[in-house]
Write a protein that holds these residues in place. Sequence first.
Motif, PDB file in Angstrom:
ATOM      1  N   GLU A 179       0.848  -1.203   0.000  1.00  0.00           N
ATOM      2  CA  GLU A 179       0.000   0.000   0.000  1.00  0.00           C
ATOM      3  C   GLU A 179       0.876   1.243   0.000  1.00  0.00           C
ATOM      4  O   GLU A 179       2.070   1.183   0.316  1.00  0.00           O
ATOM      5  N   TRP A 180       0.264   2.368  -0.310  1.00  0.00           N
ATOM      6  CA  TRP A 180       0.963   3.645  -0.229  1.00  0.00           C
ATOM      7  C   TRP A 180       0.854   4.174   1.191  1.00  0.00           C
ATOM      8  O   TRP A 180      -0.216   4.185   1.800  1.00  0.00           O
ATOM      9  N   GLY A 181       1.992   4.603   1.729  1.00  0.00           N
ATOM     10  CA  GLY A 181       1.997   5.261   3.024  1.00  0.00           C
ATOM     11  C   GLY A 181       2.130   4.307   4.204  1.00  0.00           C
ATOM     12  O   GLY A 181       2.327   3.100   4.038  1.00  0.00           O
ATOM     13  N   PRO A 182       2.025   4.853   5.422  1.00  0.00           N
ATOM     14  CA  PRO A 182       2.137   4.048   6.640  1.00  0.00           C
ATOM     15  C   PRO A 182       1.054   2.957   6.668  1.00  0.00           C
ATOM     16  O   PRO A 182       0.018   3.090   6.023  1.00  0.00           O
ATOM     17  N   PRO A 183       1.266   1.904   7.448  1.00  0.00           N
ATOM     18  CA  PRO A 183       0.336   0.756   7.452  1.00  0.00           C
ATOM     19  C   PRO A 183      -0.932   0.982   8.263  1.00  0.00           C
ATOM     20  O   PRO A 183      -1.293   0.170   9.131  1.00  0.00           O
ATOM     21  N   THR A 184      -1.633   2.057   7.983  1.00  0.00           N
ATOM     22  CA  THR A 184      -2.811   2.417   8.781  1.00  0.00           C
ATOM     23  C   THR A 184      -3.880   1.322   8.750  1.00  0.00           C
ATOM     24  O   THR A 184      -4.326   0.831   9.792  1.00  0.00           O
ATOM     25  N   LYS A 185      -4.300   0.938   7.557  1.00  0.00           N
ATOM     26  CA  LYS A 185      -5.341  -0.100   7.442  1.00  0.00           C
ATOM     27  C   LYS A 185      -4.778  -1.474   7.794  1.00  0.00           C
ATOM     28  O   LYS A 185      -5.481  -2.316   8.369  1.00  0.00           O
ATOM     29  N   TYR A 186      -3.536  -1.697   7.441  1.00  0.00           N
ATOM     30  CA  TYR A 186      -2.885  -2.976   7.740  1.00  0.00           C
ATOM     31  C   TYR A 186      -2.898  -3.257   9.239  1.00  0.00           C
ATOM     32  O   TYR A 186      -3.130  -4.395   9.669  1.00  0.00           O
ATOM     33  N   LEU A 187      -2.654  -2.231  10.043  1.00  0.00           N
ATOM     34  CA  LEU A 187      -2.605  -2.420  11.492  1.00  0.00           C
ATOM     35  C   LEU A 187      -3.996  -2.666  12.090  1.00  0.00           C
ATOM     36  O   LEU A 187      -4.112  -3.179  13.203  1.00  0.00           O
ATOM     37  N   LEU A 188      -5.030  -2.317  11.358  1.00  0.00           N
ATOM     38  CA  LEU A 188      -6.386  -2.595  11.817  1.00  0.00           C
ATOM     39  C   LEU A 188      -6.809  -4.007  11.439  1.00  0.00           C
ATOM     40  O   LEU A 188      -7.518  -4.682  12.190  1.00  0.00           O
ATOM     41  N   ASP A 189      -6.363  -4.469  10.267  1.00  0.00           N
ATOM     42  CA  ASP A 189      -6.828  -5.742   9.723  1.00  0.00           C
ATOM     43  C   ASP A 189      -5.968  -6.136   8.543  1.00  0.00           C
ATOM     44  O   ASP A 189      -5.758  -5.323   7.635  1.00  0.00           O
ATOM     45  N   HIS A 190      -5.488  -7.369   8.511  1.00  0.00           N
ATOM     46  CA  HIS A 190      -4.773  -7.861   7.338  1.00  0.00           C
ATOM     47  C   HIS A 190      -4.852  -9.378   7.295  1.00  0.00           C
ATOM     48  O   HIS A 190      -5.271 -10.030   8.263  1.00  0.00           O
ATOM     49  N   ILE A 191      -4.466  -9.949   6.173  1.00  0.00           N
ATOM     50  CA  ILE A 191      -4.478 -11.396   6.024  1.00  0.00           C
ATOM     51  C   ILE A 191      -3.416 -11.991   6.953  1.00  0.00           C
ATOM     52  O   ILE A 191      -2.285 -11.483   7.002  1.00  0.00           O
ATOM     53  N   PRO A 192      -3.739 -13.024   7.708  1.00  0.00           N
ATOM     54  CA  PRO A 192      -2.791 -13.584   8.672  1.00  0.00           C
ATOM     55  C   PRO A 192      -1.433 -13.932   8.057  1.00  0.00           C
ATOM     56  O   PRO A 192      -1.360 -14.549   7.000  1.00  0.00           O
ATOM     57  N   ASN A 268     -14.651 -11.092   1.065  1.00  0.00           N
ATOM     58  CA  ASN A 268     -15.887 -11.675   0.520  1.00  0.00           C
ATOM     59  C   ASN A 268     -16.021 -13.149   0.873  1.00  0.00           C
ATOM     60  O   ASN A 268     -17.130 -13.670   1.020  1.00  0.00           O
ATOM     61  N   ALA A 269     -14.872 -13.835   0.980  1.00  0.00           N
ATOM     62  CA  ALA A 269     -14.897 -15.267   1.308  1.00  0.00           C
ATOM     63  C   ALA A 269     -15.118 -15.520   2.793  1.00  0.00           C
ATOM     64  O   ALA A 269     -15.336 -16.668   3.212  1.00  0.00           O
ATOM     65  N   GLY A 270     -15.053 -14.467   3.606  1.00  0.00           N
ATOM     66  CA  GLY A 270     -15.275 -14.618   5.039  1.00  0.00           C
ATOM     67  C   GLY A 270     -14.116 -15.234   5.791  1.00  0.00           C
ATOM     68  O   GLY A 270     -14.296 -15.772   6.894  1.00  0.00           O
ATOM     69  N   TYR A 271     -12.915 -15.123   5.243  1.00  0.00           N
ATOM     70  CA  TYR A 271     -11.754 -15.720   5.891  1.00  0.00           C
ATOM     71  C   TYR A 271     -11.251 -14.828   7.032  1.00  0.00           C
ATOM     72  O   TYR A 271     -11.475 -13.615   7.034  1.00  0.00           O
ATOM     73  N   PRO A 272     -10.548 -15.417   7.996  1.00  0.00           N
ATOM     74  CA  PRO A 272     -10.122 -14.648   9.173  1.00  0.00           C
ATOM     75  C   PRO A 272      -9.038 -13.623   8.845  1.00  0.00           C
ATOM     76  O   PRO A 272      -8.292 -13.764   7.873  1.00  0.00           O
ATOM     77  N   THR A 273      -8.959 -12.608   9.686  1.00  0.00           N
ATOM     78  CA  THR A 273      -7.927 -11.582   9.570  1.00  0.00           C
ATOM     79  C   THR A 273      -7.249 -11.429  10.931  1.00  0.00           C
ATOM     80  O   THR A 273      -7.694 -11.993  11.937  1.00  0.00           O
ATOM     81  N   GLU A 274      -6.162 -10.668  10.962  1.00  0.00           N
ATOM     82  CA  GLU A 274      -5.478 -10.378  12.219  1.00  0.00           C
ATOM     83  C   GLU A 274      -5.048  -8.917  12.217  1.00  0.00           C
ATOM     84  O   GLU A 274      -5.057  -8.253  11.172  1.00  0.00           O
ATOM     85  N   ASN A 275      -4.686  -8.405  13.371  1.00  0.00           N
ATOM     86  CA  ASN A 275      -4.248  -7.009  13.448  1.00  0.00           C
ATOM     87  C   ASN A 275      -2.852  -6.844  14.028  1.00  0.00           C
ATOM     88  O   ASN A 275      -2.352  -5.727  14.132  1.00  0.00           O
ATOM     89  N   LEU A 276      -2.193  -7.918  14.400  1.00  0.00           N
ATOM     90  CA  LEU A 276      -0.823  -7.816  14.903  1.00  0.00           C
ATOM     91  C   LEU A 276       0.139  -7.784  13.721  1.00  0.00           C
ATOM     92  O   LEU A 276       0.065  -8.645  12.836  1.00  0.00           O
ATOM     93  N   PRO A 277       1.045  -6.815  13.671  1.00  0.00           N
ATOM     94  CA  PRO A 277       1.958  -6.709  12.526  1.00  0.00           C
ATOM     95  C   PRO A 277       2.949  -7.872  12.479  1.00  0.00           C
ATOM     96  O   PRO A 277       3.280  -8.468  13.506  1.00  0.00           O
ATOM     97  N   ASN A 278       3.392  -8.186  11.276  1.00  0.00           N
ATOM     98  CA  ASN A 278       4.384  -9.234  11.076  1.00  0.00           C
ATOM     99  C   ASN A 278       5.657  -8.625  10.508  1.00  0.00           C
ATOM    100  O   ASN A 278       5.605  -7.705   9.690  1.00  0.00           O
ATOM    101  N   TYR A 279       6.794  -9.139  10.959  1.00  0.00           N
ATOM    102  CA  TYR A 279       8.077  -8.655  10.471  1.00  0.00           C
ATOM    103  C   TYR A 279       8.952  -9.853  10.124  1.00  0.00           C
ATOM    104  O   TYR A 279       8.936 -10.873  10.824  1.00  0.00           O
ATOM    105  N   ASN A 280       9.718  -9.714   9.059  1.00  0.00           N
ATOM    106  CA  ASN A 280      10.717 -10.728   8.775  1.00  0.00           C
ATOM    107  C   ASN A 280      11.896 -10.492   9.715  1.00  0.00           C
ATOM    108  O   ASN A 280      12.435  -9.383   9.789  1.00  0.00           O
TER     109      ASN A 280
END
Length: 441
Positions: A179-192, A268-280
């Motif tokens: 995404e463009w910019g800081p992870p604002t939406k990512y920190l609220l919800d993203h694919i596990p 749309n598929a109703g799959y789970p999400t998470e809000n904890l950030p991941n780092y390599n």
Amino acid sequence: MLIKTTAMVVLLLTSGSLFAAPSISPTTATFEQLAQQQAHNTPLQIIDCRNSNLYNGWPEPQQQYGGHIAGAVNIDASWLKTLDTSGFQTLLRDKHLKPTLPTYLYCSADKAQQLTSALQAQGYQSLTTINQSLSHYHGQLSALPNFQQLVPASWLHDLIDGKHPRYAPKHGYKLVEVEWGPPTKYLLDHIPGSLYVNTNTIESKPWWNKVSNTALTKVIADLGIRYDTTVILYARNNMSAARFANFLMYAGVKDVRLLNGGWTAWINAGYPTENLPNYNKKPVAFGKTIPVNPQYIIDTTQVKSLLKKPASQQSVVSIRTWPEYIGKTSGYDYIKPKGRIEGAKWGHAGSDSYHMQDFLNPDQTMKSGNEIAAQWAKWNIKPRQDVTFFCGTGWRASEAFFFAHVLGWKNISVYDGGWYQWSANKNNPTADGTIIPANVH
């Protein structure tokens, strides 16, 4: 190979519709009976109403091969949930379907019923459903050459769950939201399990071109990506994910994939999400010198050289709106010049610089490859040519580039500077005004 759409239309049925059940029970048939009608050259239409991933080539469960019947158009019955009457009528026109022709649909019974009801409401009378699994079809199926690079949300879900789905990565994988910019939406919800890339780390001012190879190498290393790592990308709007896909292919990652439909498909598929950030945790060496594939990104000098070739051998493709192409608007508040690169062909885009409706289904998945190839062919943009895509700064062009890759096109690239850099130099030739397609055959 990609098969051109014919006059036939077969309906593949899917679930979910706002339309009531049909008042008249549809006629049923088998694939064998359909084949008999085709053998007699009976004019008919075929609609594949399954989801677009199955249409593209992903096999159904317990089926060895995937794809669709040659000549079938794709109308996923689940699209009816988001389409009003006007939108559905537009979809039928875009698919070149006619209510007077016998129409065959194949998919599950419930989806077939939903689509039948919707078609009856539009005056379609001769409707026949095929409730058999496509495994009963004995003809050769048509599939996109690189359909595996455009992955279904269900496949990604199985992969994350630790299963071993078909076409699974061979040397590990990284899932990345772009995404463009800081992870604002990512920190609220993203694919596990997904990592995050801010496009500001892969693009640089003043033209928002790719960063230096040194800087790109660091971004890739910090993500833990080697040249043989499978990288699966997605975004809230997949243009940004496609932008990074182009950079990774340029760098030399052998297996770059895009989540078909992006974040929308996952939700749309109703799959789970998470809000904890991941780092390599630990950077890795790429394993090859970047770039391995420099031909995937070209500059202004290379575009000028390309334009010197006959139009039958090359295509400099504007992935911009029609108003942008003819010079009514620049498309961006920070780009003042209007018009197009002189000699550029129109490759379609969408309603504005942030949308790509001409390439997407109602659920944001990739439109049928036949339809994309057909809209390009009208402008003499063809797979055997040397083709480069451009837009304002590269995002829309990158999505078109990736779709061309999925279609199996070989000599493709993105003109990184795009209209922004080209138009900034008044010595670069430009044009505006309406133009007739270079090839209408």
